[in-house]
Scaffold this active site. Structure first.
Site, mmCIF file in Angstrom:
data_model
loop_
_atom_site.group_PDB
_atom_site.id
_atom_site.type_symbol
_atom_site.label_atom_id
_atom_site.label_comp_id
_atom_site.label_asym_id
_atom_site.label_seq_id
_atom_site.Cartn_x
_atom_site.Cartn_y
_atom_site.Cartn_z
ATOM 1 N N THR A 1 38.412 8.073 21.079
ATOM 2 C CA THR A 1 38.563 8.985 22.156
ATOM 3 C C THR A 1 39.087 7.898 23.452
ATOM 4 O OG1 THR A 1 36.959 10.521 21.657
ATOM 5 C CG2 THR A 1 37.312 10.320 23.992
ATOM 6 N N ALA A 2 38.445 6.864 23.705
ATOM 7 C CA ALA A 2 38.944 5.944 24.680
ATOM 8 C C ALA A 2 40.315 5.726 24.561
ATOM 9 C CB ALA A 2 37.758 4.790 24.921
ATOM 10 N N GLY B 1 36.010 10.183 17.310
ATOM 11 C CA GLY B 1 35.151 8.968 17.478
ATOM 12 C C GLY B 1 35.019 8.413 18.773
ATOM 13 N N CYS B 2 34.392 7.595 19.112
ATOM 14 C CA CYS B 2 34.192 6.853 20.305
ATOM 15 C C CYS B 2 35.300 5.882 20.879
ATOM 16 C CB CYS B 2 32.689 6.055 20.465
ATOM 17 S SG CYS B 2 32.411 5.165 19.065
ATOM 18 N N TYR B 3 35.658 5.021 20.016
ATOM 19 C CA TYR B 3 36.732 4.153 20.373
ATOM 20 C C TYR B 3 38.029 5.112 20.198
ATOM 21 C CZ TYR B 3 34.038 -0.262 19.534
ATOM 22 O OH TYR B 3 33.237 -1.473 19.831
#
Length: 333
Positions: free
Chosen positions: A157-158, A153-155
């Site tokens: 990954t970061a 997912g996006c969060y």
């Protein structure tokens, strides 16, 4: 040439994927599909996303016969809702397709997780066990061999790219949970118009406090608990995550720098900022920028990505490149 199909092509991530497939010398776009009841069925991708005009004029078709579509492709990207991916992925896998799923339907290998955080009971335990988590910088060896990649997912990954190097080297005191405060652009909510993403209503605000589905995804794959608070930002794209952690006793700034350098020295899509990262340096790129400051026994790590690219589409393509042994940057830069 690998015949490549995108399901969910009308959305932001689907359009980004289509552009990457168009650029990729080893892929050919075999089909663009949306759900059977989608209002976008029958329109050209260029009608829906003007930036692809003159490049991709293929129509977006209604997905009515999975077996027929599967027979005509080698690779499938699922840029679909979680419950849709849950149903479609096993069907494409049964036909021998390589699947890259951008939803959360196969990211966490626990059936109990899904009713609580996604609102459906998982019916495909065999693929839940076999799916490989697509955090490209950390799971490359497993990605090379699996037919089913659940793209991170996006969060997550970061957050994980910022935390993992320190955690793996034992530099974090995990009795004090890492605290992640992250802000995402409105495109993270998708293209469909809602009050939440209305131009006149968008404001910087937290949401999903203590119950966002990405918290257990992050914690599961890190192997330690975290406190995660997402925020909706009043901008289009990008994620900035600010992560506060307690260092283990005696850890030095040099050890921190060495841990990050060791983790990412051969990872071309992770960059270290001279100062602290900012979204404008990563939007429309496949990079993750990292920066950090140490004070005493505490460290603040800042991570910036484009939520639609490194947080979704470009990471999916990065996983494809890893899986097939192509240069990791192909079609990405």
């Amino acid at each position: 040439m690998l015949k490549t199909t995108i399901i969910g092509a009308s959305g932001y991530t689907g359009a980004e994927l289509a552009l990457m497939v168009h650029k990729h010398p080893q892929l050919t776009l075999s089909g663009l599909y949306v759900s059977a009841n989608s209002v976008d069925a029958g329109k050209s991708l260029a009608q829906l996303h003007g930036r692809v005009a003159g490049l991709i004029d293929m129509p977006v078709q209604a997905l009515t016969d999975v077996d027929t579509v599967a027979a005509e492709c080698d690779v499938v990207f699922l840029a679909t809702a979680h419950e849709v991916s849950h149903d479609l992925a096993p069907q494409f896998l049964a036909q021998g397709c390589q699947v890259f799923d951008l939803s959360g339907a196969f990211r966490v290998q626990s059936e109990a997780f899904y009713p609580t955080f996604y609102g459906f009971a998982h019916q495909h335990s065999e693929w839940l066990e076999k799916a490989v988590y697509g955090l490209a910088e950390w799971n490359a060896e497993a990605i090379k061999t699996s037919p089913m990649i659940a793209v991170a997912g996006c969060y997550p990954t970061a957050s994980q790219l910022a935390i993992k190097p320190l955690l793996v080297d034992g530099l974090i005191d995990t009795t004090q949970w890492p605290v992640i405060n992250a802000v995402s652009g409105v495109s993270g909510a998708g293209r469909k118009a809602t009050m939440t993403n209305s131009f006149c209503e968008v404001s910087l605000q937290p949401y999903g406090v203590f119950n966002h589905r990405h918290q257990p995804e992050i914690a599961t794959h890190l192997g330690c608990e975290v406190i995660f608070t997402p925020h909706l930002g009043n901008f289009k794209r990008g994620i900035l995550a600010t992560i506060t952690m307690k260092l283990a006793d005696g850890v030095t700034e040099q050890q921190v720098a060495e841990a990050f350098s060791k983790a990412y020295q051969d990872k071309p899509l992770v960059r270290f900022s001279n100062g602290l990262p900012r979204i404008q340096d990563v939007e429309f790129t496949p990079f993750c920028d990292l920066g950090w400051k140490v004070q005493g026994r505490h460290i603040i790590v800042v991570s910036a990505i484009d939520n639609l690219l490194k947080g979704a589409s470009s990471q999916a393509m990065q996983c494809l490149n890893i899986h097939y042994g192509f240069d990791e940057l192909t079609a990405l830069v």
